[in-house]
Write an enzyme that holds these catalytic residues in place. Structure first.
Site, PDB file in Angstrom:
ATOM      1  N   GLU A 125      41.503  43.739  47.862  1.00  0.00           N
ATOM      2  CA  GLU A 125      40.671  42.977  48.791  1.00  0.00           C
ATOM      3  C   GLU A 125      39.756  43.885  49.589  1.00  0.00           C
ATOM      4  OE1 GLU A 125      39.669  40.968  52.695  1.00  0.00           O
ATOM      5  OE2 GLU A 125      40.683  42.876  52.278  1.00  0.00           O
ATOM      6  N   ASP A 159      46.660  45.753  49.293  1.00  0.00           N
ATOM      7  CA  ASP A 159      45.999  47.062  49.314  1.00  0.00           C
ATOM      8  C   ASP A 159      45.563  47.422  50.732  1.00  0.00           C
ATOM      9  OD1 ASP A 159      43.913  45.033  49.244  1.00  0.00           O
ATOM     10  OD2 ASP A 159      42.487  46.671  48.891  1.00  0.00           O
TER      11      ASP A 159
END
Length: 413
Positions: A175, A80
């Site tokens: 994350e 991400d």
């Protein structure tokens, strides 16, 4: 190096921005686009036991090619990108043989990546840089890490003469919003230890990070016509301002470094009757960290005491939640895993930069979940914004570090 460039660009041009306001995992559906792409690529290069679970956590195995017992090691990155700056429609620019001068990212908007401001650029003179076009972030955090892990595994598969033990790799969603390790199945991963490839400049090796917490404060007020407000109105925005002014003014991100902790106001939204303030609390030292949380609570308590009679009860509520802790506590008992990475860098002519992370990675949470997990450089700079860039040579060196760690771990004692 073109192989590295092509792979990296194929990842960063997929929008994988995460969303802190979502309660799903992954937090955005578009993260599945890259996750599914990675699964197919891992199968294509010859990785085994390639899996993706219902929350988009990817795992795969490179089997050992030695007869003797070797610890199982892992390498982990996240796919991400931060919601702090847009990751949609990324248009990477390639700067070959960088000349040490200003890089025009966007001529129309006069956006310039300058070594006059970003002095780290000068250490990459003569190298190939990948930059943004000035309108998005790049996504080297952490698609550089994914590029390096996939390429290193591909290299080991294509060069079986390089001896290594069993290697597990893992790619995680979310994350950037602090949830990357929340649903990571450590038991299924089954590694003795791992490394996140999520650091910045070449040579970084980190096994200390902040203890972290987030605080949410809600200030109440009383709205009265301003012409008749004497002794009656309570403006919640002014109360919020009073609270912020009581925080130690020099203990902010922009005035601290190294092991120094801070308070950081990240959001404020209000009206006369209600104002919400969000801040994060950070410190490497656990005792100082706990003291910082108490400081926030004490300031709120004093405001409540002052306005209790006029308001008729508590005028500010304070909610503090811990986010993650310093991984040093879990890594120091197995410090040899840091020493292996340090030795790998030195054998490759890379000067290790061992320093505390002024932030957190999946590794800090994973360390507390039973998977000791130091952090290694991925090569990028200026994360989370339009000035982000990564030297291709740094990615190449990170790939070599992964391979060398695998070799050193498999070497007979």
């Amino acid at each position: 190096m073109q192989h590295i460039i092509d792979r990296f660009i194929s990842y960063v041009t997929v929008d994988t921005e995460s969303d802190p306001n979502s309660d799903t995992t992954p937090s955005t559906a578009k993260q599945w686009d890259l996750a599914n792409q990675l699964v197919e690529e891992l199968k294509a290069i010859g990785m085994e036991e390639v899996t993706i679970d219902a929350n988009a956590y990817i795992m795969a195995t490179l089997p050992s090619n030695v007869e003797h017992d070797v610890p199982t090691i892992g390498f982990i990155s996240h796919f991400d990108t931060t919601p702090d700056f847009t990751g949609a429609n990324i248009k990477p620019q390639i700067v070959e043989n960088y000349d040490g001068k200003d890089i025009i990212l966007n001529k129309e908007q006069n956006i310039v990546l300058s070594p006059g401001y970003f002095k780290d650029l000068l250490q990459y003179k003569g190298q190939t840089l990948i930059t943004t076009d000035g309108t998005t972030l790049l996504g080297a955090d952490d698609k550089a890490g994914i590029t390096e892990i996939v390429t290193a595994m591909e290299y080991l598969i294509n060069n079986p003469e390089i001896k290594h033990g069993k290697i597990r790799i893992g790619f995680t969603p979310d994350e950037e919003i602090g949830r990357g390790a929340h649903k990571f199945d450590v038991e299924k991963f089954a590694a003795d230890w791992a490394y996140t490839m999520d650091g910045s400049q070449i040579g970084e090796l980190e096994y200390e990070n902040f203890n972290a917490a987030g605080a949410k404060l809600t200030f109440s007020g009383k709205s009265v016509h301003p012409g008749y407000a004497k002794g009656k109105m309570i403006n919640s925005m002014l109360l919020a301002n009073k609270f912020i002014s009581k925080l130690p003014k020099h203990e902010t991100p922009q005035e601290t470094k190294g092991y120094e902790g801070f308070f950081h106001v990240t959001g404020i939204n209000g009206s006369i009757e209600e104002t919400k303030v969000e801040l994060i609390i950070r410190d490497h030292d656990r005792k100082k960290f706990e003291k910082r949380k108490k400081t926030v609570e004490k300031i709120a308590a004093k405001i409540n005491k002052k306005f209790a009679k006029q308001f008729g009860g508590p005028i500010v509520s304070c909610e503090i939640k811990d986010s993650y802790y310093n991984m040093r506590e879990k890594v120091e008992p197995v410090i040899h895993i840091v020493e292996v990475a340090e030795k790998a860098m030195k054998e490759l002519g890379i000067k290790p930069i061992i320093k505390p992370i002024r932030g957190g990675t999946d590794g800090c949470q994973l360390s507390y979940m039973g998977l000791p997990c130091p952090n290694i450089f991925a090569g990028g700079h200026n994360f989370h914004g339009k000035y982000e860039y990564v030297p291709v040579e740094s990615m190449q060196k990170a790939i070599e570090v992964i391979v060398k760690i695998a070799e050193l771990t498999a070497a007979k004692k």
